[in-house]
Write an enzyme that holds these catalytic residues in place. Structure first.
Site, PDB file in Angstrom:
ATOM      1  N   HIS A   1       0.836  -1.201   0.000  1.00 33.63           N
ATOM      2  CA  HIS A   1       0.000   0.000   0.000  1.00 33.63           C
ATOM      3  C   HIS A   1       0.871   1.251   0.000  1.00 33.63           C
ATOM      4  CE1 HIS A   1       0.807   0.655   4.223  1.00 33.63           C
ATOM      5  NE2 HIS A   1       0.225  -0.467   4.599  1.00 33.63           N
TER       6      HIS A   1
ATOM      7  N   HIS B   1       4.087   1.315   2.347  1.00 37.17           N
ATOM      8  CA  HIS B   1       5.225   0.527   1.854  1.00 37.17           C
ATOM      9  C   HIS B   1       5.819   1.194   0.613  1.00 37.17           C
ATOM     10  CE1 HIS B   1       2.207  -2.715   3.190  1.00 37.17           C
ATOM     11  NE2 HIS B   1       3.067  -2.595   4.186  1.00 37.17           N
TER      12      HIS B   1
ATOM     13  N   CYS C   1       1.645  -8.406  22.639  1.00 42.53           N
ATOM     14  CA  CYS C   1       0.767  -8.005  21.534  1.00 42.53           C
ATOM     15  C   CYS C   1       1.224  -8.724  20.267  1.00 42.53           C
ATOM     16  CB  CYS C   1       0.823  -6.491  21.312  1.00 42.53           C
ATOM     17  SG  CYS C   1      -0.080  -6.006  19.812  1.00 42.53           S
TER      18      CYS C   1
ATOM     19  N   CYS D   1       2.238  -6.332  17.392  1.00 40.96           N
ATOM     20  CA  CYS D   1       3.603  -5.789  17.493  1.00 40.96           C
ATOM     21  C   CYS D   1       4.642  -6.900  17.500  1.00 40.96           C
ATOM     22  CB  CYS D   1       3.803  -5.016  18.791  1.00 40.96           C
ATOM     23  SG  CYS D   1       2.794  -3.569  18.964  1.00 40.96           S
TER      24      CYS D   1
ATOM     25  N   CYS E   1      -3.211  -2.105  23.301  1.00 43.01           N
ATOM     26  CA  CYS E   1      -2.009  -1.701  22.567  1.00 43.01           C
ATOM     27  C   CYS E   1      -2.354  -0.443  21.761  1.00 43.01           C
ATOM     28  CB  CYS E   1      -1.566  -2.821  21.630  1.00 43.01           C
ATOM     29  SG  CYS E   1      -0.400  -2.244  20.386  1.00 43.01           S
TER      30      CYS E   1
ATOM     31  N   HIS F   1      -2.283  -1.067  17.862  1.00 42.98           N
ATOM     32  CA  HIS F   1      -3.209  -2.031  17.265  1.00 42.98           C
ATOM     33  C   HIS F   1      -4.610  -2.000  17.863  1.00 42.98           C
ATOM     34  CE1 HIS F   1       0.755  -3.419  15.997  1.00 42.98           C
ATOM     35  NE2 HIS F   1       0.104  -3.697  14.877  1.00 42.98           N
TER      36      HIS F   1
ATOM     37  N   LYS G   1      -4.159   6.568  10.067  1.00 44.88           N
ATOM     38  CA  LYS G   1      -3.038   5.862   9.478  1.00 44.88           C
ATOM     39  C   LYS G   1      -3.573   4.833   8.481  1.00 44.88           C
ATOM     40  CE  LYS G   1       0.674   2.723  10.636  1.00 44.88           C
ATOM     41  NZ  LYS G   1       1.079   1.663  11.528  1.00 44.88           N
TER      42      LYS G   1
ATOM     43  N   LYS H   1      -4.306  -2.088   6.901  1.00 52.60           N
ATOM     44  CA  LYS H   1      -5.221  -3.105   6.406  1.00 52.60           C
ATOM     45  C   LYS H   1      -6.457  -3.179   7.292  1.00 52.60           C
ATOM     46  CE  LYS H   1      -5.221  -7.939   5.128  1.00 52.60           C
ATOM     47  NZ  LYS H   1      -4.644  -9.235   5.496  1.00 52.60           N
TER      48      LYS H   1
HETATM   49  N1  MSP Z   1       8.281  -6.333   9.118  1.00 48.81           N
HETATM   50  C1  MSP Z   1       8.422  -5.119   9.820  1.00 48.81           C
HETATM   51  C2  MSP Z   1       9.724  -4.425   9.479  1.00 48.81           C
HETATM   52  C3  MSP Z   1      10.944  -5.248   9.723  1.00 48.81           C
HETATM   53  S1  MSP Z   1      12.389  -4.433   9.216  1.00 48.81           S
HETATM   54  C4  MSP Z   1      13.635  -5.394   9.762  1.00 48.81           C
HETATM   55  C5  MSP Z   1       7.248  -4.190   9.481  1.00 48.81           C
HETATM   56  N2  MSP Z   1       6.601  -4.437   8.352  1.00 48.81           N
HETATM   57  S2  MSP Z   1       5.308  -3.646   7.837  1.00 48.81           S
HETATM   58  O1  MSP Z   1       4.988  -4.255   6.582  1.00 48.81           O
HETATM   59  O2  MSP Z   1       4.295  -3.634   8.823  1.00 48.81           O
HETATM   60  O3  MSP Z   1       5.703  -2.159   7.658  1.00 48.81           O
HETATM   61  C6  MSP Z   1       6.789  -1.794   6.918  1.00 48.81           C
HETATM   62  C7  MSP Z   1       6.967  -0.297   6.841  1.00 48.81           C
HETATM   63  O4  MSP Z   1       5.838   0.328   6.260  1.00 48.81           O
HETATM   64  C8  MSP Z   1       7.198   0.381   8.187  1.00 48.81           C
HETATM   65  O5  MSP Z   1       8.324   1.220   8.037  1.00 48.81           O
HETATM   66  C9  MSP Z   1       5.990   1.220   8.392  1.00 48.81           C
HETATM   67  O6  MSP Z   1       6.258   2.400   9.067  1.00 48.81           O
HETATM   68  C10 MSP Z   1       5.604   1.517   6.959  1.00 48.81           C
HETATM   69  N3  MSP Z   1       4.236   1.937   6.903  1.00 48.81           N
HETATM   70  C11 MSP Z   1       3.121   1.182   7.092  1.00 48.81           C
HETATM   71  N4  MSP Z   1       2.049   2.010   7.014  1.00 48.81           N
HETATM   72  C12 MSP Z   1       2.459   3.285   6.800  1.00 48.81           C
HETATM   73  C13 MSP Z   1       1.821   4.495   6.448  1.00 48.81           C
HETATM   74  N5  MSP Z   1       0.530   4.628   6.428  1.00 48.81           N
HETATM   75  N6  MSP Z   1       2.607   5.541   6.085  1.00 48.81           N
HETATM   76  C14 MSP Z   1       3.948   5.433   5.962  1.00 48.81           C
HETATM   77  N7  MSP Z   1       4.572   4.317   6.255  1.00 48.81           N
HETATM   78  C15 MSP Z   1       3.895   3.320   6.955  1.00 48.81           C
HETATM   79  O7  MSP Z   1       7.001  -3.271  10.222  1.00 48.81           O
END
Ligand code: MSP
Length: 530
Positions: free
Chosen positions: A31, A34, A139, A142, A156, A159, A310, A313
């Protein structure tokens, strides 16, 4: 004033750049969040390649842990299958969007498993891992035990769900022994964690947080078998964060890959603010335990919000990069992400602001400059870059704007301020448009006495476009290549270098240019109702 540019060609070849994205959990489709981090990493690595550095970008997927296991259970599918399914979604998305990663790592890759096990053994042998009983609030979202600070009204904070009370005998990494040196390190390296607000957050975490003790690094197999087995106890698997962080080493061939040392010394992590603690506290202490120094910088960005929430999903407000690509073209969406978010702060996404940005910056400013310059070169110079007459004050202004754009790009990219880097580069397009308005070649062309002036004007604009095509290449890889191609410079664009190729005056005279369809068509919003 002299030219402030450094010449990358004269710098030692050993200069390196290594950028990482977080590895994404395989429980959701890619999304906007990412996509943002991935696009920032891609832009940075393209920029450093443009500077002639030995550059490497790592991205991938984080596949172990309870979160993924729960999704597989819910769907009644083998966990390996679910992990592969989502991992493929990420890889396919990045491929479709032209992300130029050097490796896409999966934590289920065999080399990663081997590196994690060898590091676990090393830390265990060094006496930094202890077996203890632990009780706390866990959690699953997390993937860790929560501290008081992580909860509000028993839930949490991230979440909005109640943690589970858990009591387990587990292995602990004696992380708290490292806090004193880590606090000193952060003080002594003021830009290690940037922007500054996050550095302060980590320092106060280290000072105040009562629950920030040692790190539980195991999960009993009786509860969770989906993970990397501890080499010193086959009844346990490794905690997902301990496994995941190590990807940054596996990805560049730790411990003895040919480029490992060079790249590790040049490592820039990019992370969202929600994963600050694992990256700013767990990770440097883990590295210290195996004798490695922390990454060069930890660059922390904020959240993209939609309707002030934020994107996630669970809230169902995800923005798919593939849908944005279909609707607006990916480069326009990419430009918006890079230009609209102040790196480090939260930003708000809406399609109205996206469309407004595309129309103002890409269609009106840059797009217009391209079409006006190339149309007039066709009409008044037989489609070839003409030989200019002497430069006067207006031409000097454009030239100066080009020099400032290069310097601004360098300054802001070194601080990961991509929005400001783009702003600097676009000032050159602004200046060239203003210059065209002032010189009015469409009028001057009617007066034979002004023929030289018209040639100078067209030359100046073609040269500004050539430089823009290079400066914009990290941000708009395809469109910038298209600009270069229309200028007849496709080949030169491929291997262009910042510095030597962005000096004023580099455009070959007489090359054949080509006008074309609008580079960024204006997007008309909802039709007028009256
Ligand atoms: N798997 C862990 C990261 C491990 S790194 C050794 C994780 N994965 S995640 O898929 O949940 O998120 C990955 C990244 O996407 C995080 O840096 C998170 O901050 C970012 N984002 C998820 N949603 C976001 C927004 N809405 N806006 C900007 N970035 C955010 O965490």
């Amino acid at each position: 004033m002299g030219n402030p540019m450094r010449d990358p060609a004269s710098e030692p070849m050993s200069k390196a750049f290594y950028v990482t994205t977080p590895i994404y959990y395989v429980n959701a489709e890619p999304h906007i969040g990412h996509t943002y981090t991935t696009v920032v990493a891609d832009t940075l690595v393209r920029y450093h390649r443009l500077c002639g550095e030995n550059s490497f970008m790592l991205t991938g997927t984080d596949e172990h842990g309870e979160k993924v296991f729960e999704v597989a259970e819910e769907r009644g599918l083998p966990v390996e299958e679910v992990a592969k399914h989502y991992s493929d979604r990420f890889r396919e998305a990045w491929d479709a969007l032209g992300i130029s990663y050097d490796r896409f790592i999966r934590t289920t890759d065999p080399d990663h498993k081997q590196v994690v096990q060898s590091i676990l053994q090393q830390v265990y042998d060094a006496g930094e891992i202890e077996f203890r009983e632990y009780e706390g609030d866990y959690c699953v979202g997390c993937e860790r035990f929560l501290t008081e600070r992580d909860m509000k009204d028993g839930l949490c904070i991230d979440h909005e769900r109640a943690p589970e009370a858990r009591k387990e005998a587990n292995y602990f990494f004696k992380m708290s022994d490292h806090f004193p040196w880590l606090a000193d390190y952060i003080q002594e390296h003021p830009d290690f964690i940037r922007p500054e607000r996050y550095r302060n957050e980590v320092l106060s975490m280290l000072r105040e947080e009562s629950g920030l003790g040692d790190l539980c690094i195991s999960r009993p197999k009786s509860r969770l078998h989906w993970g990397i087995e501890l080499p010193f106890d086959p009844d346990y698997v490794c905690y997902v964060w301990f496994d995941a962080l190590i990807n940054y080493l596996t990805g560049i061939g730790y411990p003895d890959g040919p480029d490992f040392e060079t790249l590790w010394g040049a490592c820039e992590h990019l992370v969202g603010k929600d994963i600050l603690k694992p990256h700013a506290v767990f990770w440097p202490t883990m590295l210290r335990a195996i004798g490695l120094s922390p990454a060069r910088h930890l660059n922390v960005h904020g959240y993209w919000n939609v309707d002030n929430k934020k994107v996630s999903k669970s809230l169902g407000n995800m923005i798919s990069p593939l849908i944005m690509q279909e609707r607006y073209g990916f480069e326009a969406f990419r430009y918006f992400l890079l230009r609209d978010m102040v790196f480090g702060l939260d930003s708000s996404f809406s399609e109205e602001s996206l469309v407004a940005r595309i129309n103002a910056d890409l269609a009106n400013n840059l797009g217009n400059l391209v079409s006006r310059t190339l149309n007039m070169t066709k009409r008044f110079a037989e489609g070839r870059v003409p030989e200019p007459g002497p430069a006067e004050e207006p031409e000097e202004r454009v030239r100066k704007a080009a020099e400032e754009a290069v310097a601004g790009l360098q300054r802001h990219m070194s601080r990961t301020e991509l929005h400001r880097a783009l702003e600097s580069v676009f000032q050159l397009a602004d200046e060239a448009n203003r210059y065209l308005e002032e010189r009015e070649p469409w009028k001057a062309a009617k007066d034979p006495e002004l023929a030289e002036r018209v040639r100078t004007t067209l030359y100046t604009c073609c040269e500004a476009l050539r430089i823009l095509s290079i400066l914009l290449s990290p941000f708009l890889p395809e469109k910038s290549a298209e600009i270069a191609a229309r200028l007849g410079l496709a080949d030169a664009h491929e291997g262009a270098r910042l510095g030597e190729d962005t000096r004023w005056g580099g455009i070959p005279l007489g090359i054949e240019t080509r006008k074309g369809d609008p580079l960024f068509p204006r997007i008309e919003t909802a039709p007028e109702t009256d």
